[in-house]
Design a protein around this motif. Structure first.
Motif, PDB file in Angstrom:
ATOM      1  N   ALA A 180       0.855  -1.196   0.000  1.00  0.00           N
ATOM      2  CA  ALA A 180       0.000   0.000   0.000  1.00  0.00           C
ATOM      3  C   ALA A 180       0.885   1.239   0.000  1.00  0.00           C
ATOM      4  O   ALA A 180       1.902   1.295   0.704  1.00  0.00           O
ATOM      5  CB  ALA A 180      -0.895   0.006   1.227  1.00  0.00           C
ATOM      6  N   TYR A 181       0.496   2.234  -0.798  1.00  0.00           N
ATOM      7  CA  TYR A 181       1.253   3.483  -0.825  1.00  0.00           C
ATOM      8  C   TYR A 181       0.292   4.635  -1.115  1.00  0.00           C
ATOM      9  O   TYR A 181      -0.824   4.432  -1.594  1.00  0.00           O
ATOM     10  CB  TYR A 181       2.376   3.432  -1.867  1.00  0.00           C
ATOM     11  N   ALA A 182       0.734   5.830  -0.792  1.00  0.00           N
ATOM     12  CA  ALA A 182      -0.084   7.017  -1.024  1.00  0.00           C
ATOM     13  C   ALA A 182       0.631   7.936  -2.001  1.00  0.00           C
ATOM     14  O   ALA A 182       1.861   7.920  -2.105  1.00  0.00           O
ATOM     15  CB  ALA A 182      -0.324   7.756   0.294  1.00  0.00           C
ATOM     16  N   VAL A 183      -0.146   8.722  -2.746  1.00  0.00           N
ATOM     17  CA  VAL A 183       0.421   9.830  -3.519  1.00  0.00           C
ATOM     18  C   VAL A 183      -0.193  11.117  -2.978  1.00  0.00           C
ATOM     19  O   VAL A 183      -1.413  11.225  -2.828  1.00  0.00           O
ATOM     20  CB  VAL A 183       0.178   9.691  -5.042  1.00  0.00           C
ATOM     21  N   SER A 184       0.669  12.063  -2.636  1.00  0.00           N
ATOM     22  CA  SER A 184       0.246  13.352  -2.069  1.00  0.00           C
ATOM     23  C   SER A 184       1.314  14.389  -2.374  1.00  0.00           C
ATOM     24  O   SER A 184       2.510  14.070  -2.341  1.00  0.00           O
ATOM     25  CB  SER A 184       0.098  13.277  -0.539  1.00  0.00           C
ATOM     26  N   TYR A 185       0.897  15.604  -2.632  1.00  0.00           N
ATOM     27  CA  TYR A 185       1.866  16.698  -2.794  1.00  0.00           C
ATOM     28  C   TYR A 185       2.655  16.856  -1.500  1.00  0.00           C
ATOM     29  O   TYR A 185       2.086  16.818  -0.399  1.00  0.00           O
ATOM     30  CB  TYR A 185       1.147  18.003  -3.155  1.00  0.00           C
ATOM     31  N   ASP A 186       3.971  17.020  -1.605  1.00  0.00           N
ATOM     32  CA  ASP A 186       4.815  17.094  -0.406  1.00  0.00           C
ATOM     33  C   ASP A 186       5.258  18.514  -0.048  1.00  0.00           C
ATOM     34  O   ASP A 186       6.077  18.700   0.834  1.00  0.00           O
ATOM     35  CB  ASP A 186       6.039  16.194  -0.566  1.00  0.00           C
ATOM     36  N   TRP A 187       4.741  19.525  -0.736  1.00  0.00           N
ATOM     37  CA  TRP A 187       5.005  20.941  -0.445  1.00  0.00           C
ATOM     38  C   TRP A 187       6.466  21.315  -0.659  1.00  0.00           C
ATOM     39  O   TRP A 187       6.902  22.374  -0.211  1.00  0.00           O
ATOM     40  CB  TRP A 187       4.547  21.300   0.984  1.00  0.00           C
ATOM     41  N   SER A 188       7.219  20.474  -1.359  1.00  0.00           N
ATOM     42  CA  SER A 188       8.638  20.778  -1.578  1.00  0.00           C
ATOM     43  C   SER A 188       8.826  21.985  -2.487  1.00  0.00           C
ATOM     44  O   SER A 188       9.885  22.612  -2.488  1.00  0.00           O
ATOM     45  CB  SER A 188       9.357  19.567  -2.173  1.00  0.00           C
ATOM     46  N   LYS A 189       7.787  22.331  -3.263  1.00  0.00           N
ATOM     47  CA  LYS A 189       7.876  23.508  -4.145  1.00  0.00           C
ATOM     48  C   LYS A 189       6.956  24.626  -3.683  1.00  0.00           C
ATOM     49  O   LYS A 189       6.663  25.560  -4.439  1.00  0.00           O
ATOM     50  CB  LYS A 189       7.552  23.099  -5.580  1.00  0.00           C
ATOM     51  N   GLY A 190       6.489  24.517  -2.424  1.00  0.00           N
ATOM     52  CA  GLY A 190       5.717  25.604  -1.850  1.00  0.00           C
ATOM     53  C   GLY A 190       4.252  25.616  -2.241  1.00  0.00           C
ATOM     54  O   GLY A 190       3.779  24.816  -3.048  1.00  0.00           O
ATOM     55  N   TYR A 191       3.538  26.563  -1.649  1.00  0.00           N
ATOM     56  CA  TYR A 191       2.092  26.666  -1.838  1.00  0.00           C
ATOM     57  C   TYR A 191       1.731  27.040  -3.272  1.00  0.00           C
ATOM     58  O   TYR A 191       0.713  26.586  -3.806  1.00  0.00           O
ATOM     59  CB  TYR A 191       1.536  27.708  -0.865  1.00  0.00           C
ATOM     60  N   SER A 192       2.576  27.852  -3.904  1.00  0.00           N
ATOM     61  CA  SER A 192       2.233  28.362  -5.236  1.00  0.00           C
ATOM     62  C   SER A 192       2.130  27.256  -6.279  1.00  0.00           C
ATOM     63  O   SER A 192       1.441  27.408  -7.292  1.00  0.00           O
ATOM     64  CB  SER A 192       3.264  29.401  -5.686  1.00  0.00           C
ATOM     65  N   GLU A 193       2.791  26.125  -6.035  1.00  0.00           N
ATOM     66  CA  GLU A 193       2.780  25.030  -7.007  1.00  0.00           C
ATOM     67  C   GLU A 193       1.659  24.031  -6.750  1.00  0.00           C
ATOM     68  O   GLU A 193       1.496  23.064  -7.500  1.00  0.00           O
ATOM     69  CB  GLU A 193       4.124  24.292  -6.979  1.00  0.00           C
ATOM     70  N   TYR A 194       0.895  24.234  -5.671  1.00  0.00           N
ATOM     71  CA  TYR A 194      -0.149  23.273  -5.320  1.00  0.00           C
ATOM     72  C   TYR A 194      -1.439  23.568  -6.078  1.00  0.00           C
ATOM     73  O   TYR A 194      -1.962  24.672  -6.031  1.00  0.00           O
ATOM     74  CB  TYR A 194      -0.414  23.309  -3.813  1.00  0.00           C
TER      75      TYR A 194
END
Length: 352
Positions: free
Chosen positions: A306-320
């Motif tokens: 089992a694994y998840a995919v989620s944005y990790d915020w490594s590029k900040g809020y503007s890239e989300y």
């Protein structure tokens, strides 16, 4: 075992997608029951979820915990698989009864709880926090049985009794023998040059793996003499000049091989003994960029990853972009030839 028809970019391996609620935020941890195919997910939306996974590949919601006040970072099961410990940014750990869907506080720190592990042979909960302490709880008392002060915040941690390994923010590794937990058995600096992200103890308890933000894993042995000849590091989760964090490592319960999952959107299966990669999976994508995998874990039989995919915020809020960056939990039906150890290849991973 299971698969599905559609193949969105975040699921290029055609793995089974768990039917998650629409308000699921980034997934911080996944944990399988030690007794059945029940999966726990903790999320940044302050909530924890439990699903039963049937042999036919159905995911059935079983319980839902909304009792925490801030994002969750970790979870672990009790010995019989009836209750789950959940911890996070509200500085508490709660014990969640899945049958009644009720929870109660059993541990407290002075800063967010980064990791929690229940150790059945000690009948004790061990918690590691950003308050720079390791605390031991018997859950019937509001105060810890033992509290160990560390030089820095707990960033990574794993337990396979009697081995406990803690990675702190200063890149130190603290190795404990839990038969004598009053002081570390040894403390050493990580062989990796950058921040520690994850730790996994060997199934045979003779060593541990360390993953860092620099796309590298260290294979470490506890015994100093063995370490001199058998310790090595290897690069992974890199693409050309781009280097990604190794977020999660999980050992296969049958074959003793292991998985790594990274912010490059891939999960791989490895054999440390023959120093080779057994299987590389296709890259999960959000648009033109990778869909980070924050956590991944095998079930008790090693038949599901089992694994998840989620944005990790490594590029900040503007890239989300919440419209294109779906938080998803995926189940990979593990084939034996993906995880079974193979004879040593002529050229393998690693350097001493």
């Amino acid at each position: 075992m299971f698969g599905q028809q559609a193949k969105p970019a975040y699921n290029p391996n055609n793995d089974l997608e768990v039917q998650t609620p629409p308000d699921l935020d980034g997934v911080s941890s996944l944990s399988f029951s030690p007794t059945a195919d029940y999966l726990i997910a903790t999320s940044w939306n302050n909530q924890a979820y439990c699903w039963e996974i049937t042999p036919q590949g159905q995911t059935i919601p079983k319980a839902h915990n909304k009792d925490h006040q801030q994002p969750l970072l970790c979870a672990c099961w009790n010995a019989d698989g009836s209750q789950v410990f959940t911890g996070g940014c509200d500085k508490t750990v709660r014990l969640w009864n899945l049958a009644t869907n009720q929870s109660q506080q059993v541990a407290q720190h002075d800063a967010p709880v980064r990791h929690c592990f229940f150790v059945p042979s000690m009948n004790m909960l061990i918690t590691g926090s950003w308050d720079k302490t390791l605390r031991f709880w018997d859950c019937r008392s509001p105060s810890p049985v033992h509290s160990q002060t560390l030089p820095e915040r707990v960033y990574a941690m794993d337990v396979n009794h009697p081995l406990l390994v803690v990675g702190t923010a200063d890149r130190n590794l603290h190795v404990y023998d839990l038969t004598k937990p009053q002081a570390p058995f040894k403390t050493l600096q990580s062989p990796l040059k950058w921040q520690t992200r994850c730790i996994a103890c060997f199934p045979d308890k003779t060593g541990y793996l360390v993953g860092s933000i620099e796309g590298r894993v260290a294979v470490q042995h506890v015994d100093d003499q063995v370490a001199q000849t058998k310790n090595f590091t290897f690069k992974c989760h890199r693409e050309n000049t781009d280097i990604y964090a190794v977020n999660s490592i999980s050992f296969h319960p049958v074959h003793g091989t292991f998985s790594t999952a990274g912010s490059d959107g891939t999960y791989n299966f490895w054999d440390k003994d023959s120093k080779q990669r057994l299987k590389a999976q296709a890259k999960c994508m959000y648009g033109n960029g990778p869909a980070p995998i924050p956590t991944g874990v095998f079930n008790r039989s090693g038949t599901i990853y089992a694994y998840a995919v989620s944005y990790d915020w490594s590029k900040g809020y503007s890239e989300y972009n919440p419209q294109t960056m779906k938080n998803a939990i995926l189940l990979h039906a593990v084939k034996e030839d993906e995880v079974k150890a193979k004879p040593k290849a002529a050229t393998g991973i690693g350097r001493k």
